[in-house]
Design a protein around this motif. Structure first.
Motif, PDB file in Angstrom:
ATOM      1  N   HIS A  18      68.405  59.679  42.564  1.00 22.48           N
ATOM      2  CA  HIS A  18      68.211  59.021  41.263  1.00 22.48           C
ATOM      3  C   HIS A  18      68.925  59.699  40.102  1.00 22.48           C
ATOM      4  CE1 HIS A  18      65.416  56.219  43.014  1.00 22.48           C
ATOM      5  NE2 HIS A  18      64.795  57.231  43.600  1.00 22.48           N
ATOM      6  N   ARG A  24      72.179  54.104  39.880  1.00 24.67           N
ATOM      7  CA  ARG A  24      71.922  52.723  39.476  1.00 24.67           C
ATOM      8  C   ARG A  24      72.035  51.734  40.641  1.00 24.67           C
ATOM      9  NH1 ARG A  24      73.990  50.481  34.123  1.00 24.67           N
ATOM     10  NH2 ARG A  24      73.343  51.958  32.521  1.00 24.67           N
ATOM     11  N   CYS A  25      72.456  52.227  41.799  1.00 27.94           N
ATOM     12  CA  CYS A  25      72.715  51.322  42.914  1.00 27.94           C
ATOM     13  C   CYS A  25      71.422  50.747  43.490  1.00 27.94           C
ATOM     14  CB  CYS A  25      73.471  52.059  44.028  1.00 27.94           C
ATOM     15  SG  CYS A  25      75.152  52.483  43.572  1.00 27.94           S
ATOM     16  N   HIS A 126      77.788  49.114  39.187  1.00 29.14           N
ATOM     17  CA  HIS A 126      76.746  50.125  39.000  1.00 29.14           C
ATOM     18  C   HIS A 126      77.283  51.546  39.153  1.00 29.14           C
ATOM     19  CE1 HIS A 126      73.141  47.238  39.753  1.00 29.14           C
ATOM     20  NE2 HIS A 126      73.532  47.253  38.492  1.00 29.14           N
ATOM     21  N   GLN A 129      79.407  52.300  35.976  1.00 25.00           N
ATOM     22  CA  GLN A 129      78.485  52.478  34.849  1.00 25.00           C
ATOM     23  C   GLN A 129      77.828  53.857  34.889  1.00 25.00           C
ATOM     24  OE1 GLN A 129      75.837  49.166  35.339  1.00 25.00           O
ATOM     25  NE2 GLN A 129      77.321  47.677  34.526  1.00 25.00           N
ATOM     26  N   ARG A 130      77.371  54.233  36.066  1.00 27.58           N
ATOM     27  CA  ARG A 130      76.716  55.529  36.195  1.00 27.58           C
ATOM     28  C   ARG A 130      77.700  56.678  35.977  1.00 27.58           C
ATOM     29  NH1 ARG A 130      73.160  58.787  34.825  1.00 27.58           N
ATOM     30  NH2 ARG A 130      72.673  60.477  36.284  1.00 27.58           N
TER      31      ARG A 130
ATOM     32  N   ASP B 122      77.012  46.667  29.980  1.00 29.31           N
ATOM     33  CA  ASP B 122      76.303  46.377  31.222  1.00 29.31           C
ATOM     34  C   ASP B 122      76.795  45.090  31.873  1.00 29.31           C
ATOM     35  OD1 ASP B 122      74.771  48.618  31.281  1.00 29.31           O
ATOM     36  OD2 ASP B 122      73.018  47.722  30.308  1.00 29.31           O
TER      37      ASP B 122
END
Lengths: 242, 242
Positions: A18, A24-25, A126, A129-130, B122
DNA sequence: CGCTATCTTGAATCCCTTCAAGTCGCGTGG
DNA sequence: CCACGCGACTTGAAGGGATTCAAGATAGCG
């Protein structure tokens, strides 16, 4: 360490699940990563990859501590970051590595081959983004370290370093806690832009002033947290903690 | 500057269209940004936003130069980066700003309100992908600057700084080119972790050694590019350029 | 033409480094 | 079990590079 790094270990039970690039996956995306990953362990002191080497794999630190550093031709070396569990190694889009990566303690990496991973970054939002979040966080940390390197005195540098360890490892319940220096004097020196002799001198100085006390060379306790913070030079108001 | 910053200017003709956070966006995605953006201009010397301020807008630098810096309570200040056209200000996910942002020259920003922009990050993967790339590039630059701040001598620092300007602005066709210092001596000092007197002394030293020559206080020419590179301390081999 | 901000130069000081000599702690082998 | 050796660390003394303090020079601008 309870987690065993079998090649086909499920990501769901991974200790950095996490916080790493997979944070975010969802389950489906995790499966894609699971199919790609492989683990590799390095002993303390071993080089993981050198500046200029071909980047065959990206990786996340799963356990242990690695260092990022650059050494000038005449031997002067500057550490530019510590890689802790969940931190990421490699830069999508680049073929080579910009800094030396070395295992400080025993380190286990979760690795991904470059090409497949780069494709995944483009396909799975994701992950990008992370990685953006993580890169921005590291950027802020790097910039704060620049202030330390450029403007702080030796004493302030060490106080900041100790405070960083304390902030990271403090368990709220425990009152008089014992902390560990993850680095040798020389490594601390390379991290703070000083010499190992100066590290030694400043540590004894902080000890004499009743700010810290040493159990042995690698273990210490904080006797006066407020004095430590004052010595770090970050606040004029003393940043009273309690 | 041919580009006029009318509020409803099309992004397609924007000078930073292909380098900023919008670089990967297609026409449709660009329209989303177009509907959100507004321009704001700051005069040289003006503060853009202070550390700790609420981040109401994200922004890209469209023209001009801004600085990112932090000053300790006793007045010592360290610049942690220069923001050039296409560079981004702000960190999605954070409410406040970590460093002072100041206009070094006249600066024009392309701004986006925080909430709508965060939603867009997002929803539009191309933006997060591009921001990840940019953040990773800046991270490498920041780490290289850490090496300079932690380990280089005053002379090496200034040589590196001059070389950076030369590398950024050199036009291949032009042989004996004139370069501009975008910063005052004091600003250079805060960038390099030195004092303004040291900057002055080292510049005259480099002048005496025939490495650079000055047209006036803000304009210089390189007389010996190889010597400049040698003085930067980055390579032992001298990194022969030609 | 003089005012002021910016910059240069000089001299003294200081903090950190450099060089050098120990000390400590720990594993190895006699 | 203890001497030995080695790496990590400490401490001391001397030296140096950058800062600090202080004038003075230069340039831009009203």
């Amino acid at each position: 360490m309870t987690f065993v790094f079998n090649e086909r270990e499920k990501c769901g039970s991974c200790p950095i699940r996490h916080r790493a690039i997979c944070a975010r996956c969802d389950e489906d995306e995790l499966t894609l990563l699971e199919d790609m990953k492989s683990y590799q362990t390095f002993e303390a002191g071993q080089p993981i990859i050198w500046r200029g080497d071909d980047l065959t794999h990206f990786a996340s630190v799963v356990s242990g501590i690695a260092s990022l550093s650059r050494t000038l031709e005449d031997g002067r070396t500057q550490m530019v970051g510590l890689l802790l569990p969940s931190d990421f190694i490699g830069r999508p889009g680049r073929e080579t590595v910009d800094f030396d990566v070395t295992a400080v303690t025993e380190v286990t990496l979760c690795r991904f081959q470059r090409r497949p991973f780069e494709d995944l970054v483009d396909r799975v939002p994701h992950i990008a983004q992370r990685m953006m979040e993580m890169a921005l966080d590291e950027l802020t940390a790097a910039r704060e370290w620049m202030v330390l390197l450029g403007r702080k005195t030796a004493r302030e540098k060490i106080a900041t370093f100790l405070e960083m360890i304390v902030r990271r490892e403090t368990v709220p319940t425990q009152s008089i806690q014992e902390y560990q220096l993850p680095l040798t004097r020389e490594e601390i020196a390379n991290f703070l832009g000083l010499t190992l002799e100066t590290i030694s001198r400043q540590l004894t100085s902080l000890k004499k002033d009743g700010v810290v006390e040493f159990i042995d060379r690698r273990h210490f306790r904080i006797k006066d947290l407020n004095a430590l913070h004052l010595a770090s030079g970050d606040d004029a108001d003393g940043g009273v903690i309690v």
